[in-house]
Scaffold this active site. Sequence first.
Site, PDB file in Angstrom:
ATOM      1  N   SER A  10      11.939 -27.191  40.679  1.00 65.81           N
ATOM      2  CA  SER A  10      12.331 -26.028  41.489  1.00 65.81           C
ATOM      3  C   SER A  10      13.011 -26.456  42.789  1.00 65.81           C
ATOM      4  O   SER A  10      13.145 -25.648  43.707  1.00 65.81           O
ATOM      5  CB  SER A  10      11.094 -25.175  41.779  1.00 65.81           C
ATOM      6  OG  SER A  10      10.065 -25.999  42.287  1.00 65.81           O
ATOM      7  N   GLU A  13       2.053 -18.781  35.392  1.00 65.95           N
ATOM      8  CA  GLU A  13       2.366 -18.983  33.961  1.00 65.95           C
ATOM      9  C   GLU A  13       1.097 -18.828  33.112  1.00 65.95           C
ATOM     10  O   GLU A  13       1.100 -18.157  32.068  1.00 65.95           O
ATOM     11  CB  GLU A  13       2.964 -20.382  33.754  1.00 65.95           C
ATOM     12  CG  GLU A  13       3.256 -20.687  32.284  1.00 65.95           C
ATOM     13  CD  GLU A  13       3.737 -22.119  32.047  1.00 65.95           C
ATOM     14  OE1 GLU A  13       4.459 -22.675  32.900  1.00 65.95           O
ATOM     15  OE2 GLU A  13       3.376 -22.679  30.990  1.00 65.95           O
ATOM     16  N   HIS A  24       8.337 -18.218  35.130  1.00 61.63           N
ATOM     17  CA  HIS A  24       6.946 -18.438  34.713  1.00 61.63           C
ATOM     18  C   HIS A  24       6.448 -17.439  33.679  1.00 61.63           C
ATOM     19  O   HIS A  24       5.430 -17.671  33.034  1.00 61.63           O
ATOM     20  CB  HIS A  24       6.002 -18.311  35.922  1.00 61.63           C
ATOM     21  CG  HIS A  24       6.208 -19.352  36.961  1.00 61.63           C
ATOM     22  ND1 HIS A  24       6.304 -19.073  38.298  1.00 61.63           N
ATOM     23  CD2 HIS A  24       6.327 -20.680  36.866  1.00 61.63           C
ATOM     24  CE1 HIS A  24       6.480 -20.191  38.982  1.00 61.63           C
ATOM     25  NE2 HIS A  24       6.506 -21.176  38.138  1.00 61.63           N
ATOM     26  N   HIS A  43       9.273 -21.785  43.233  1.00 60.42           N
ATOM     27  CA  HIS A  43       8.348 -22.249  44.276  1.00 60.42           C
ATOM     28  C   HIS A  43       9.063 -23.206  45.226  1.00 60.42           C
ATOM     29  O   HIS A  43       8.775 -24.392  45.265  1.00 60.42           O
ATOM     30  CB  HIS A  43       7.129 -22.919  43.634  1.00 60.42           C
ATOM     31  CG  HIS A  43       6.171 -21.938  43.045  1.00 60.42           C
ATOM     32  ND1 HIS A  43       5.366 -22.208  41.966  1.00 60.42           N
ATOM     33  CD2 HIS A  43       5.896 -20.653  43.403  1.00 60.42           C
ATOM     34  CE1 HIS A  43       4.637 -21.135  41.692  1.00 60.42           C
ATOM     35  NE2 HIS A  43       4.943 -20.182  42.539  1.00 60.42           N
ATOM     36  N   CYS A  69      11.378 -18.296  31.203  1.00 63.53           N
ATOM     37  CA  CYS A  69      11.969 -19.480  30.573  1.00 63.53           C
ATOM     38  C   CYS A  69      11.662 -19.444  29.071  1.00 63.53           C
ATOM     39  O   CYS A  69      10.512 -19.211  28.674  1.00 63.53           O
ATOM     40  CB  CYS A  69      11.362 -20.740  31.195  1.00 63.53           C
ATOM     41  SG  CYS A  69      11.895 -22.229  30.355  1.00 63.53           S
ATOM     42  N   SER A 123       4.706 -26.130  44.570  1.00 63.75           N
ATOM     43  CA  SER A 123       5.317 -26.276  43.248  1.00 63.75           C
ATOM     44  C   SER A 123       4.467 -27.207  42.391  1.00 63.75           C
ATOM     45  O   SER A 123       4.295 -28.389  42.716  1.00 63.75           O
ATOM     46  CB  SER A 123       6.741 -26.821  43.421  1.00 63.75           C
ATOM     47  OG  SER A 123       7.111 -27.569  42.293  1.00 63.75           O
TER      48      SER A 123
END
Length: 291
Positions: free
Chosen positions: A275, A137, A85, A41, A107, A231
């Site tokens: 980010s 996410e 995400h 983001h 991740c 973000s």
Amino acid sequence: MKVIRARSAGFCWGVERAIEIAREYATQGKRPVFTDGPLIHNSQMMERLEAEGIREVGDYLSQTSLEFGLTDAEKQRAVMVVRAHGISPERRGYLKQLGMKFRDATCPDVGSIAGRIKLHARKGYTTVIFGDPKHPEVIGLMGYTEGRGHVISTEKDIDFLPPLEDKICMVSQSTMFTFDFERLAQYLRQRYPGALVFNTICGATRERQSDVLVLAKQGAEAIVVIGGRHSANTVKLAALVEKQKLPCYHVETAAELDLEQLGQYKVIGVTAGASTPGFLIDEACEKLAST
Ligand code: SF4
């Protein structure tokens, strides 16, 4: 002006890893790389990645068709990368059948939340996720709840949960505030004493949040937060600065710094979301230090 840069400012390991994976295929135009939604983001970084041949395509929230009209030969060269995400099992199935090479850059911290949900859902638990229902996410994590998932962000949301059996498991979106999570977990436990609670806020988020308190202790009179306005973790850092009753300046780039206003401070703290690329933080720090 003295500038104190937070130790943790900028990319977390999950974001760095996702970028590395995408770059591994795109380097020197080796293969066209598509990412399921923006890899990170941050629009400035996304522009750089696009110039390297890494193209974002629509995710859950867009109506974009991912069929792209590519020929079979083009598909054979292309790579679809899942961003940090993560995604739901359904989305995974959909992306895999597109006929391109598939690389999962979820991740591992998000993967571990998904694994926890999956394990408990199989045992019949209902999942309560503390987070933003529109965040990719959370949308992805909901896909592991076997249809028994609820997203909450306030006490009121807990009050409005439908009647639930005793088997409840609570987790958090990785980028939430720790103290909000603990407050809501306590509230949930009052209503459901048997609830299992897992604080799944990731280490990178905790580190960035506690570094804001370190900046305040180090004498920062105001804090500049650098990062995308979309973000989640950057927006939370800015909110945390305000909670410390410190003046907060949330900017996306150094060009947005109001030096006339900032010139009133002798010591300024600088932090950035997970980010935010290093080059944007360097530019802002250099500009501030020369004031
Ligand atoms: S913020 Fe945390 S969970 Fe999200 S990508 Fe970074 S390390 Fe992973």
